[in-house]
Scaffold this motif. Structure first.
Motif, PDB file in Angstrom:
ATOM      1  N   PHE A   6       0.825  -1.248   0.145  1.00 35.23           N
ATOM      2  CA  PHE A   6      -0.149  -0.098   0.167  1.00 35.23           C
ATOM      3  C   PHE A   6       0.862   1.143   0.053  1.00 35.23           C
ATOM      4  N   THR A   7       0.452   2.683  -0.232  1.00 35.48           N
ATOM      5  CA  THR A   7       1.112   3.749  -0.035  1.00 35.48           C
ATOM      6  C   THR A   7       1.420   4.078   1.153  1.00 35.48           C
ATOM      7  N   ILE A   8       2.391   4.275   1.658  1.00 35.10           N
ATOM      8  CA  ILE A   8       2.956   4.803   2.841  1.00 35.10           C
ATOM      9  C   ILE A   8       3.115   6.141   2.906  1.00 35.10           C
ATOM     10  N   PHE A   9       2.943   6.874   4.115  1.00 33.74           N
ATOM     11  CA  PHE A   9       3.262   8.372   4.300  1.00 33.74           C
ATOM     12  C   PHE A   9       3.961   8.588   5.311  1.00 33.74           C
ATOM     13  N   ARG A  10       4.864   9.404   5.431  1.00 39.04           N
ATOM     14  CA  ARG A  10       5.690   9.776   6.417  1.00 39.04           C
ATOM     15  C   ARG A  10       5.817  11.121   6.743  1.00 39.04           C
ATOM     16  N   TRP A  11       5.844  11.741   7.974  1.00 38.93           N
ATOM     17  CA  TRP A  11       5.870  12.805   8.412  1.00 38.93           C
ATOM     18  C   TRP A  11       6.313  13.283   9.890  1.00 38.93           C
ATOM     19  N   CYS A  12       6.435  14.534  10.161  1.00 36.58           N
ATOM     20  CA  CYS A  12       6.793  14.933  11.572  1.00 36.58           C
ATOM     21  C   CYS A  12       5.684  15.798  12.104  1.00 36.58           C
ATOM     22  N   PRO A  13       5.060  15.269  12.981  1.00 36.84           N
ATOM     23  CA  PRO A  13       3.744  15.708  13.424  1.00 36.84           C
ATOM     24  C   PRO A  13       4.090  17.238  14.365  1.00 36.84           C
ATOM     25  N   GLY A  14       5.479  17.658  14.490  1.00 36.96           N
ATOM     26  CA  GLY A  14       5.615  18.667  15.411  1.00 36.96           C
ATOM     27  C   GLY A  14       6.894  18.900  15.905  1.00 36.96           C
ATOM     28  N   ALA A  15       7.283  20.010  16.392  1.00 36.32           N
ATOM     29  CA  ALA A  15       8.702  20.199  16.793  1.00 36.32           C
ATOM     30  C   ALA A  15       9.174  19.439  17.737  1.00 36.32           C
ATOM     31  N   ARG A  16      10.271  18.855  18.102  1.00 36.62           N
ATOM     32  CA  ARG A  16      10.804  17.815  18.988  1.00 36.62           C
ATOM     33  C   ARG A  16       9.970  16.770  18.987  1.00 36.62           C
ATOM     34  N   MET A  17       9.273  16.060  18.119  1.00 38.22           N
ATOM     35  CA  MET A  17       8.435  14.948  17.972  1.00 38.22           C
ATOM     36  C   MET A  17       9.224  14.029  17.082  1.00 38.22           C
ATOM     37  N   ARG A  18       8.982  12.785  17.085  1.00 38.97           N
ATOM     38  CA  ARG A  18       9.414  11.876  16.115  1.00 38.97           C
ATOM     39  C   ARG A  18       8.649  11.524  14.909  1.00 38.97           C
ATOM     40  N   PHE A  19       9.509  11.165  13.799  1.00 37.98           N
ATOM     41  CA  PHE A  19       8.630  10.937  12.574  1.00 37.98           C
ATOM     42  C   PHE A  19       7.815   9.638  12.590  1.00 37.98           C
ATOM     43  N   LYS A  20       6.603   9.901  11.953  1.00 45.59           N
ATOM     44  CA  LYS A  20       5.557   8.835  12.156  1.00 45.59           C
ATOM     45  C   LYS A  20       5.214   8.376  10.703  1.00 45.59           C
ATOM     46  N   LYS A  21       4.790   7.218  10.604  1.00 46.92           N
ATOM     47  CA  LYS A  21       4.334   6.804   9.211  1.00 46.92           C
ATOM     48  C   LYS A  21       3.091   5.842   9.466  1.00 46.92           C
ATOM     49  N   THR A  22       2.423   5.628   8.264  1.00 48.45           N
ATOM     50  CA  THR A  22       1.394   4.670   8.306  1.00 48.45           C
ATOM     51  C   THR A  22       1.723   3.414   8.260  1.00 48.45           C
ATOM     52  N   GLU A  23       0.754   2.539   9.122  1.00 45.59           N
ATOM     53  CA  GLU A  23       1.312   1.146   9.257  1.00 45.59           C
ATOM     54  C   GLU A  23       0.268  -0.187   8.806  1.00 45.59           C
ATOM     55  N   ILE A  24      -0.984   0.270   8.434  1.00 50.25           N
ATOM     56  CA  ILE A  24      -1.842  -0.538   7.836  1.00 50.25           C
ATOM     57  C   ILE A  24      -2.383   0.273   6.726  1.00 50.25           C
ATOM     58  N   ARG A  35     -11.294  10.921  24.905  1.00 52.03           N
ATOM     59  CA  ARG A  35     -10.473  12.143  25.257  1.00 52.03           C
ATOM     60  C   ARG A  35     -11.308  13.270  24.293  1.00 52.03           C
ATOM     61  N   THR A  36     -11.233  14.351  25.052  1.00 45.99           N
ATOM     62  CA  THR A  36     -11.955  15.675  24.572  1.00 45.99           C
ATOM     63  C   THR A  36     -10.882  16.318  23.691  1.00 45.99           C
ATOM     64  N   ALA A  37      -9.692  16.159  23.742  1.00 42.18           N
ATOM     65  CA  ALA A  37      -8.537  16.979  23.199  1.00 42.18           C
ATOM     66  C   ALA A  37      -7.330  16.113  22.656  1.00 42.18           C
ATOM     67  N   PRO A  38      -6.733  16.475  21.648  1.00 37.74           N
ATOM     68  CA  PRO A  38      -5.758  15.513  21.331  1.00 37.74           C
ATOM     69  C   PRO A  38      -4.648  15.437  22.236  1.00 37.74           C
ATOM     70  N   TYR A  39      -3.735  14.071  22.379  1.00 39.71           N
ATOM     71  CA  TYR A  39      -2.837  13.910  23.272  1.00 39.71           C
ATOM     72  C   TYR A  39      -1.387  13.852  22.687  1.00 39.71           C
ATOM     73  N   TYR A  40      -0.891  14.857  22.401  1.00 38.40           N
ATOM     74  CA  TYR A  40       0.329  15.183  21.810  1.00 38.40           C
ATOM     75  C   TYR A  40       1.593  14.705  22.363  1.00 38.40           C
ATOM     76  N   LYS A  41       1.475  14.169  23.636  1.00 33.75           N
ATOM     77  CA  LYS A  41       2.588  13.502  24.114  1.00 33.75           C
ATOM     78  C   LYS A  41       2.958  12.031  23.586  1.00 33.75           C
ATOM     79  N   ARG A  42       1.846  11.704  22.933  1.00 33.06           N
ATOM     80  CA  ARG A  42       1.930  10.293  22.317  1.00 33.06           C
ATOM     81  C   ARG A  42       3.044  10.175  21.123  1.00 33.06           C
ATOM     82  N   ASN A  43       3.443  11.470  20.724  1.00 32.67           N
ATOM     83  CA  ASN A  43       4.217  11.507  19.566  1.00 32.67           C
ATOM     84  C   ASN A  43       5.631  12.067  20.061  1.00 32.67           C
ATOM     85  N   LEU A  44       6.028  11.978  21.315  1.00 33.05           N
ATOM     86  CA  LEU A  44       7.344  12.091  21.746  1.00 33.05           C
ATOM     87  C   LEU A  44       8.366  11.327  21.171  1.00 33.05           C
TER      88      LEU A  44
END
Length: 428
Positions: free
Chosen positions: A52-70, A153-162
């Motif tokens: 499948f087509t994968i995407f890779r990006w950085c969600p914010g400053a001081r965060m790790r790069f993330k990519k699609t898994e499924i 959760r009523t708001a995003p939990y950005y600590k998960r992107n550390l």
């Protein structure tokens, strides 16, 4: 296992190609100018093993790069994010969502059955225009659940992107300091069940440690019990924002029953909603407790206090100052009254001196004269008459305090606190 591009051309028509991933707000990040790297058929899906087509990006400053898994087909089957595999509506694991909504998952796990099932679902999605509800798959939940509303959760939990933990820092060998892109924190203990997460268990909703933790939290969630007083039909609504109006509160509470009045207190950021019936108030308290979100804030719902006792007390004829209180245990009793109220020093007869002959009675204070009337002062002239002469004749022996003049070398008396023997003085 995924087929190669060159060895098999028949299965290439089942490979997935997309223009944008299906992500939750947490994985997408808070950066509005996110830049993604797209690679067609870059990896195989970790669920259906199709490229499948994968995407890779950085969600914010001081965060790790993330990519699609499924792939997106597997994502639509469960209505989950392609990266974190959490539900797109509630942000919870699929095991918690399926248990709350009582959904029975019938997705096959064997390779042949799974490939046939996915191809069938893809045909249904294309025919329904990517409408998962019309296709009859799991998709977005249609039924409401109190447990999901409380745990969501009523708001995003950005600590998960550390970033991940730096292994060199754990060994004490990291020399990059603040420039290190990894996190310098204590790693999770090996015995912690949260360290044994995997994608397949989270997707199929089995043996998920995060889901087990949330289920235990749901079991300990407090509930709002109605008060015993049936006359209470008012709810307290707290944690209101500054821009919340009375109309907003009525729009969120009117469909539970007929509202008698809404009292808004902007200074305290709270309101009181009074219903005409007790059943409507109980229904509103059940449906809104720890679930109502207004203006981006989760509102605090409580039962208002009863005003019956305060009203009955205000209408009572007993004044406030005449109320009889219960005695406090452990307090001392009243002090004993002296036998002579005018004897401020509590002197005994043996401690009094004898007034020598020649000293007049009016030279003594009236309070020191036994049997003398009160109200006089030192040096006051006594009125003439039988009462004065009788008082003078009856007071042949009086005491002379040390503060008075001592004419003729009369014997001077001492108070108990001025006794030389008591103070430890030596007599010569």
């Amino acid at each position: 296992m995924a087929m190669s591009k060159t060895t098999n051309t028949y299965n290439r028509q089942n490979w997935e190609d997309s223009e944008f991933p299906i992500l939750c707000q947490t994985c997408l990040g808070d950066n509005p100018y996110v830049r993604m790297i797209k690679e067609r058929y870059g990896k195989e899906c970790k669920i259906c093993t199709r490229p499948f087509t994968i995407f890779r990006w950085c969600p914010g400053a001081r965060m790790r790069f993330k990519k699609t898994e499924i792939c997106q087909t597997c994502s639509k089957l469960k209505n989950v994010c392609q990266t974190c595999l959490l539900d797109l509506e509630y942000g919870l694991p699929t095991q918690v969502r399926d248990a709350a909504l009582k959904i029975q998952d019938k997705i096959p796990e064997s390779d042949v059955n799974k490939e046939y099932y996915i191809q069938t679902i893809e045909g249904q999605l294309k025919a329904a225009g990517d409408n998962t509800v019309a296709a009859g798959v799991v998709g977005k939940s249609l039924a409401a659940s109190d447990m999901l509303a409380k745990l969501a959760r009523t708001a995003p939990y950005y600590k998960r992107n550390l970033p991940h933990i730096c292994s060199f820092w754990v060994k004490g060998e990291c020399k990059r300091g603040e420039e290190c892109p990894y996190r310098h924190d204590k790693p999770v203990e090996p015995d912690d069940p949260l360290s044994e997460q995997n994608i397949r268990d989270r997707y199929y909703g089995r043996n998920d440690p995060v889901a087990d933790k949330l289920m235990k939290r749901a079991a300990s969630i407090p509930t709002l019990d109605p008060p015993e007083d049936k006359t209470i039909t008012t709810l307290y609504v707290g944690n209101l924002g500054e821009h919340i109006t009375e109309v907003d509160i009525r729009d969120n509470f009117y469909h539970y029953g007929e509202i008698r009045s809404v009292s808004l207190v902007p200074r305290q950021q709270c309101a009181f909603v009074q219903y005409t019936k007790r059943s409507a108030a109980e229904l509103a308290a059940e449906k809104t407790f720890n679930k109502l979100v207004l203006g981006g804030k989760k509102l605090t719902i409580k039962w208002a206090h009863s005003q019956a006792k305060s009203t009955a007390y205000a209408q009572s004829s007993v004044p406030r100052n005449n109320r009889i209180f219960d005695p406090v245990p452990g307090l001392p009793g009243q002090l004993p009254m002296p036998p002579n109220p005018n004897d401020y020093f509590n002197l005994q007869a043996s401690e009094m001196a004898v007034l020598p002959a020649g000293m007049k009675i009016h030279q003594l204070p009236p309070g020191l004269i036994p049997g003398a009337p009160t109200g006089g002062y030192y040096g006051q002239q006594q009125p003439s008459g039988s009462g004065a002469s009788a008082a003078a004749g009856s007071s042949s022996q009086v005491m002379v305090p040390p503060s008075l003049p001592n004419p003729g070398g009369m014997q001077q008396m001492h108070y108990p606190s001025q006794d030389p023997a008591r103070l430890g003085a030596l007599k010569k």
